[in-house]
Design a protein around this motif. Structure first.
Motif, PDB file in Angstrom:
ATOM      1  N   ASN B   5      43.891 -37.372  40.827  1.00 31.94           N
ATOM      2  CA  ASN B   5      43.943 -38.839  40.679  1.00 31.94           C
ATOM      3  C   ASN B   5      45.279 -39.425  41.141  1.00 31.94           C
ATOM      4  O   ASN B   5      45.385 -40.635  41.345  1.00 31.94           O
ATOM      5  N   VAL B   6      46.286 -38.547  41.234  1.00 32.88           N
ATOM      6  CA  VAL B   6      47.663 -39.038  41.406  1.00 32.88           C
ATOM      7  C   VAL B   6      47.985 -39.332  42.876  1.00 32.88           C
ATOM      8  O   VAL B   6      47.587 -38.567  43.764  1.00 32.88           O
ATOM      9  N   ASP B  43      55.520 -41.613  30.962  1.00 34.11           N
ATOM     10  CA  ASP B  43      56.580 -41.524  31.966  1.00 34.11           C
ATOM     11  C   ASP B  43      55.997 -41.573  33.376  1.00 34.11           C
ATOM     12  O   ASP B  43      54.851 -41.192  33.597  1.00 34.11           O
ATOM     13  N   ILE B  44      56.823 -42.065  34.286  1.00 29.52           N
ATOM     14  CA  ILE B  44      56.524 -42.039  35.719  1.00 29.52           C
ATOM     15  C   ILE B  44      57.775 -41.491  36.388  1.00 29.52           C
ATOM     16  O   ILE B  44      58.885 -41.915  36.062  1.00 29.52           O
ATOM     17  N   GLY B  45      57.591 -40.547  37.276  1.00 28.79           N
ATOM     18  CA  GLY B  45      58.743 -39.980  37.980  1.00 28.79           C
ATOM     19  C   GLY B  45      58.492 -39.946  39.483  1.00 28.79           C
ATOM     20  O   GLY B  45      57.370 -39.666  39.921  1.00 28.79           O
ATOM     21  N   VAL B  46      59.542 -40.250  40.253  1.00 23.04           N
ATOM     22  CA  VAL B  46      59.413 -40.206  41.715  1.00 23.04           C
ATOM     23  C   VAL B  46      60.545 -39.349  42.267  1.00 23.04           C
ATOM     24  O   VAL B  46      61.690 -39.447  41.808  1.00 23.04           O
ATOM     25  N   GLU B  47      60.209 -38.499  43.212  1.00 28.31           N
ATOM     26  CA  GLU B  47      61.227 -37.708  43.910  1.00 28.31           C
ATOM     27  C   GLU B  47      61.102 -37.958  45.411  1.00 28.31           C
ATOM     28  O   GLU B  47      59.990 -37.975  45.948  1.00 28.31           O
ATOM     29  N   HIS B 102      59.102 -37.999  55.122  1.00 26.11           N
ATOM     30  CA  HIS B 102      59.663 -37.746  53.790  1.00 26.11           C
ATOM     31  C   HIS B 102      58.643 -37.026  52.909  1.00 26.11           C
ATOM     32  O   HIS B 102      57.450 -37.257  53.023  1.00 26.11           O
ATOM     33  N   GLU B 103      59.192 -36.172  52.040  1.00 26.32           N
ATOM     34  CA  GLU B 103      58.347 -35.547  51.011  1.00 26.32           C
ATOM     35  C   GLU B 103      58.484 -36.390  49.746  1.00 26.32           C
ATOM     36  O   GLU B 103      59.572 -36.436  49.151  1.00 26.32           O
ATOM     37  N   ILE B 104      57.405 -37.049  49.359  1.00 28.37           N
ATOM     38  CA  ILE B 104      57.461 -37.895  48.168  1.00 28.37           C
ATOM     39  C   ILE B 104      56.615 -37.245  47.070  1.00 28.37           C
ATOM     40  O   ILE B 104      55.437 -36.930  47.286  1.00 28.37           O
ATOM     41  N   ALA B 105      57.231 -37.050  45.902  1.00 23.21           N
ATOM     42  CA  ALA B 105      56.494 -36.492  44.762  1.00 23.21           C
ATOM     43  C   ALA B 105      56.335 -37.569  43.703  1.00 23.21           C
ATOM     44  O   ALA B 105      57.267 -38.338  43.446  1.00 23.21           O
ATOM     45  N   LEU B 106      55.158 -37.624  43.112  1.00 22.61           N
ATOM     46  CA  LEU B 106      54.918 -38.579  42.028  1.00 22.61           C
ATOM     47  C   LEU B 106      54.410 -37.829  40.800  1.00 22.61           C
ATOM     48  O   LEU B 106      53.482 -37.023  40.891  1.00 22.61           O
ATOM     49  N   ARG B 122      50.638 -34.441  38.920  1.00 23.00           N
ATOM     50  CA  ARG B 122      51.678 -34.495  39.951  1.00 23.00           C
ATOM     51  C   ARG B 122      51.038 -34.341  41.321  1.00 23.00           C
ATOM     52  O   ARG B 122      50.082 -33.583  41.475  1.00 23.00           O
ATOM     53  N   LYS B 123      51.567 -35.094  42.252  1.00 20.99           N
ATOM     54  CA  LYS B 123      51.105 -34.928  43.633  1.00 20.99           C
ATOM     55  C   LYS B 123      52.279 -35.155  44.573  1.00 20.99           C
ATOM     56  O   LYS B 123      53.070 -36.079  44.396  1.00 20.99           O
ATOM     57  N   VAL B 124      52.391 -34.263  45.559  1.00 16.07           N
ATOM     58  CA  VAL B 124      53.434 -34.403  46.585  1.00 16.07           C
ATOM     59  C   VAL B 124      52.740 -34.737  47.901  1.00 16.07           C
ATOM     60  O   VAL B 124      51.749 -34.086  48.261  1.00 16.07           O
ATOM     61  N   ARG B 125      53.232 -35.738  48.579  1.00 16.72           N
ATOM     62  CA  ARG B 125      52.669 -36.087  49.889  1.00 16.72           C
ATOM     63  C   ARG B 125      53.778 -36.204  50.925  1.00 16.72           C
ATOM     64  O   ARG B 125      54.893 -36.615  50.613  1.00 16.72           O
TER      65      ARG B 125
END
Lengths: 339, 130
Positions: B5-6, B43-47, B102-106, B122-125
């Motif tokens: 879902n992420v 929580d919400i986290g972004v990398e 960019h590698e974006i993780a959520l 968690r999902k990385v795109r």
């Protein structure tokens, strides 16, 4: 004639809805076309701004129910006791939230509410006048992992028996009758990295007629032998999730039978031979038939959460196959009747 | 369990306001099977390329009208994150994401009504910014 009636929980089609492949109307239409006459709904899932939907949303609900001649059987209600991060809701806040849910169910034409597991027993007595006024029965879900041996469940049952009102009862989720661990769950965890030795260990527990929950309770946690097998997060995740499937005999329900208002017929995976992989539905239906159960059994497909990324979602096919199994068994049972 | 879902595909882009890039945003569905008030988002986290975005620089909205920081969201009970309707997550950062890959993780973490531990996904795109 058997008094067992079937319906479908819209939970079963959640991925179709989430990803907008099916609207609520598409779901009603699909079920009606497949001779489904009743539905179970999670208002928080498919009704915007529940428990206070707009007049427009309510008018649309009325239209769907009447167009597709669908009987709304039961609403699945949650209690957000942890609405805030820094404190639990007070008793009054809990009761007030549930009063709104009773009013919504009544407005939707629904006479039965499934209260999620762990709803505190103290809400029942203050809610009874509202249940009576709106003619909505409140029934706690007995769900695998949170079932009869859990304190909050025991407290609810005790209070239910004390009050002994026709407006309070239980919903039984058949995930408490797993004779095997769902294969789709094990496959999903394997994809995450769970090792085969760990899966084999859990499968062996079921083969012995036990379930992981009971074994963990006996050992005050994971048995040493299992601990030694757990090497990764994926192994731990699997071992923890495995205690959400219980392996009880049907007779566990004997004591509670007069209070049972509804069944969730849990579905993880319909096999090619037309059986559910983990649960013996022929056996359950025979038990319910012998007991003279008068009520609904609702297909609740949960295999959707264990579909591997990139694999097709088969919610519609799974639901129809399960409905077909249930209807055939009921028909067979009726065929045995002597007139 | 709800990782699928992420972080919805093709939703990550820079935010341009009055000709300036003020940050970037992305959309995500809920890591649960029902809608909940925003206060139950744990929580919400972004990398970005392995580097964690500061919590204070993240704002979220369910209607793209009213935006809340993660601290503010803890008391927001009258806005509901509906099942089937994405949450927009914005990272406020001058210049946003630079051109290129960019590698974006959520990470999305929500509290449920009855499960003692919050549900995380968690999902990385890999995101291309042109």
């Amino acid at each position: 004639m058997s008094k067992i009636k079937t319906c479908v929980s819209l939970y079963s089609l959640q991925d179709e809805y989430l990803n907008k492949r099916m609207s609520l109307e598409d779901i009603f239409k699909f079920l009606a076309e497949n001779s489904v006459e009743g539905i179970e709904i999670i208002p928080d899932q498919m009704m915007q701004n529940a428990p206070h939907p707009s007049e427009q949303t309510l008018a649309e609900w009325d239209r769907l129910v009447s167009t597709y001649k669908m009987k709304p059987v039961i609403a699945d209600v949650f209690l957000n006791t942890n609405l805030y991060k820094n404190r639990e809701l007070t008793k009054k806040e809990c009761v007030d939230l549930l009063i709104e849910e009773i009013k919504l169910a009544s407005r939707l034409g629904i006479k039965l509410i499934r209260l999620v597991s762990m709803v505190p027993a103290f809400v029942i007595e203050p809610l009874l006048p509202y249940a009576e006024k709106y003619n909505v029965t409140l029934a706690l879900e007995i769900h695998a992992g949170l079932s009869f041996d859990v304190k909050k469940t025991q407290d609810f049952i005790k209070e239910m028996k004390r009050l002994d009102s026709p407006y309070v009862g239980l919903v039984i989720d058949t995930g408490i009758f797993c004779t095997r661990l769902p294969r789709v769950m094990a496959e999903y965890c394997k994809h995450l990295g769970t090792r085969q030795e760990v899966t084999d260990y859990i499968n062996h527990i079921f083969e012995q007629g036990k379930d992981p929950r009971k074994v963990y309770l006996e050992h005050n946690g994971f048995p040493t032998e299992l601990k030694q097998l757990l090497k990764s997060d994926a192994d731990y995740f699997f071992a923890h999730m495995a205690d959400g499937y219980e392996n009880e005999p049907f007779s566990v329900l004997d004591e509670y039978f007069p209070y049972i208002k509804h069944f969730h017929f849990k579905l993880f995976e319909m096999t090619k031979s037309g059986e559910e992989y983990s649960i013996d539905y022929k056996g359950i239906l025979q038990y319910l038939y012998d007991k003279g159960y008068d009520g609904y059994v609702s297909t609740e497909y949960e295999g959707n959460r264990w579909v591997l990324p990139g694999h097709p979602m088969k919610e519609k096919e799974q639901v129809l196959a399960h409905q077909s199994l249930i209807r055939n068994v009921i028909q067979e049972l009726e065929g045995q009747e002597v007139y | 369990m709800f990782d699928n879902n992420v972080f919805l595909e093709n939703t990550c882009k820079n935010i341009i306001e009055a000709g300036n890039v003020t940050g970037f945003e992305l959309k995500t569905n809920i890591t649960y099977y029902r809608g909940i008030p925003l206060s139950m988002v744990n929580d919400i986290g972004v990398e970005v390329d392995g580097e964690k975005v500061a919590r204070d620089n993240i704002v979220c909205s369910v209607d793209e009208v009213d935006w809340f920081t993660l601290d503010e969201m803890e008391t927001v009970t009258s806005y509901k994150w509906e099942y089937g309707e994405p949450l927009t997550v914005r990272v406020l950062k001058d210049g946003g994401l630079s051109n290129g890959s960019h590698e974006i993780a959520l990470d999305v973490v929500v509290r449920t009504a009855y499960i003692p531990v919050p549900l995380a996904g968690r999902k990385v795109r890999t995101v291309e910014i042109a």
